[in-house]
Write an enzyme that holds these catalytic residues in place. Structure first.
Site, short mmCIF file in Angstrom:
data_model
loop_
_atom_site.label_atom_id
_atom_site.label_comp_id
_atom_site.label_asym_id
_atom_site.label_seq_id
_atom_site.Cartn_x
_atom_site.Cartn_y
_atom_site.Cartn_z
N GLY A 138 -3.44 20.55 -23.15
CA GLY A 138 -2.28 21.22 -23.68
C GLY A 138 -2.25 21.52 -25.02
O GLY A 138 -1.50 22.63 -25.58
N ASP A 155 5.58 16.59 -20.52
CA ASP A 155 5.80 15.60 -19.64
C ASP A 155 4.34 14.63 -19.69
O ASP A 155 3.71 14.76 -18.96
CB ASP A 155 5.90 16.19 -18.21
CG ASP A 155 5.85 15.02 -17.17
OD1 ASP A 155 5.95 13.88 -17.42
OD2 ASP A 155 6.08 15.56 -16.10
N1 SPD Z 1 5.79 5.03 -19.85
C1 SPD Z 1 5.27 6.27 -19.16
C2 SPD Z 1 6.02 7.56 -19.27
C3 SPD Z 1 5.56 8.44 -18.42
C4 SPD Z 1 6.10 9.81 -18.35
N2 SPD Z 1 5.37 10.79 -17.85
C5 SPD Z 1 5.47 10.47 -16.48
C6 SPD Z 1 4.84 11.75 -15.76
C7 SPD Z 1 5.97 12.18 -14.73
N3 SPD Z 1 5.65 13.53 -14.45
#
Ligand code: SPD
Length: 276
Positions: A138, A155
């Protein structure tokens, strides 16, 4: 089955989940990927022993990382999601009829595969015709684009390993260039109980680049710390300048216009972290 998955938060704090059923485990090219069934939390996806999502509370995270920026922009048409290979963030974005295109940049194709195989309620929208899945870095994709997106959402996993670069000022500069002139950016930035330095640094870096910088919170029980933060940088639109008439109503279980505004009400200890 007497098997525990343990996320190590600090030397002294661990979060362990008893496995009802181990659905899948593999070493991908990037990380260890596991999906388990848990009595209370439903299905849980781990990457390198860090909980990424559980079917019990994923809606909180995915709604808050998506609908807050989607409603802040008056007409979001083109959206880039970096990470998020489980599809939960994409699922929320395509609920908005303004959306013409969502590009999902996920580095690990096995995450997308596992979500499709074991987490259909989270990944269902990956087949939406507006969604383009790009398996790749990304960070590279962001740098290849200029003036291309209304919204970029990161994300990601934790700020270690492949995810680390996504928390750097240099990356935020590239994000700003990839956004249109009134675009905005949101990233998950971990828990204010355990990640004060990270949150402070991200807010400082974003405010060096974006005229509008905000932090907001949501309660996510399966992430260590429980209270989770999201950092937002915007070239023009302020998520606090909204009233109810501006909201596009989608079917949600956590997000609402009132929750949108309340999420920016920071407790004093969080205000102190970011110096506001
Ligand atoms: N500490 C873990 C944080 C995770 C955040 N991203 C999760 C992906 C969900 N789509």
């Amino acid at each position: 089955m007497n098997l525990w998955f343990t996320e190590v938060q600090t030397k002294n704090v661990m979060l362990s989940l008893a496995t009802e059923n181990l659905l899948h485990i593999e070493k991908t090219d990037y990380q260890e990927l596991a999906v388990i069934e848990h009595k209370d939390l439903g299905r849980v996806l781990f990457l390198d022993s860090v909980i990424q999502t559980s079917t019990r509370d994923e809606f909180v995270y995915h709604e808050m990382i998506s609908h807050v920026p989607m409603n802040t922009h008056p007409h979001p048409r083109r959206v880039l999601v970096v990470g998020g290979g489980d599809g939960g963030t994409v699922r929320e974005i395509v609920k908005h009829p303004t959306v013409e295109k969502v590009v999902l940049a996920e580095i690990d194709e096995r995450v997308v595969w596992a979500a499709r195989e074991y987490l259909p309620e989270i990944s269902a929208a990956l087949g939406d015709p507006r969604v383009e899945i790009r398996i790749g870095d990304g960070n590279v994709l962001v740098r290849e684009n200029e003036n291309a997106f209304d919204l970029i959402i990161v994300d990601s996993t934790d700020p270690v390993g492949p995810g680390e670069v996504l928390f750097s000022r240099d990356f935020y500069g590239a994000v700003s260039r990839a956004l249109k002139e009134d675009g905005l950016f949101v990233a998950q930035t971990e828990s204010p109980f355990y990640n004060e330095d990270l949150i402070r640094r991200v807010q400082q870096d974003l405010s060096a680049i974006f005229p509008v910088t905000r932090l907001y919170l949501a309660a996510i029980p399966t992430y260590p710390g429980g209270l989770w933060s999201f950092s937002l940088g915007s070239k023009k639109h302020d998520p606090l300048d909204l009233d109810e008439r501006d909201f596009r109503h989608c079917a949600t279980r956590y997000y609402s216009p009132a929750v949108h505004l309340a999420a920016f009400a920071l407790p004093p200890f969080v205000r102190q972290i970011i110096g506001v």
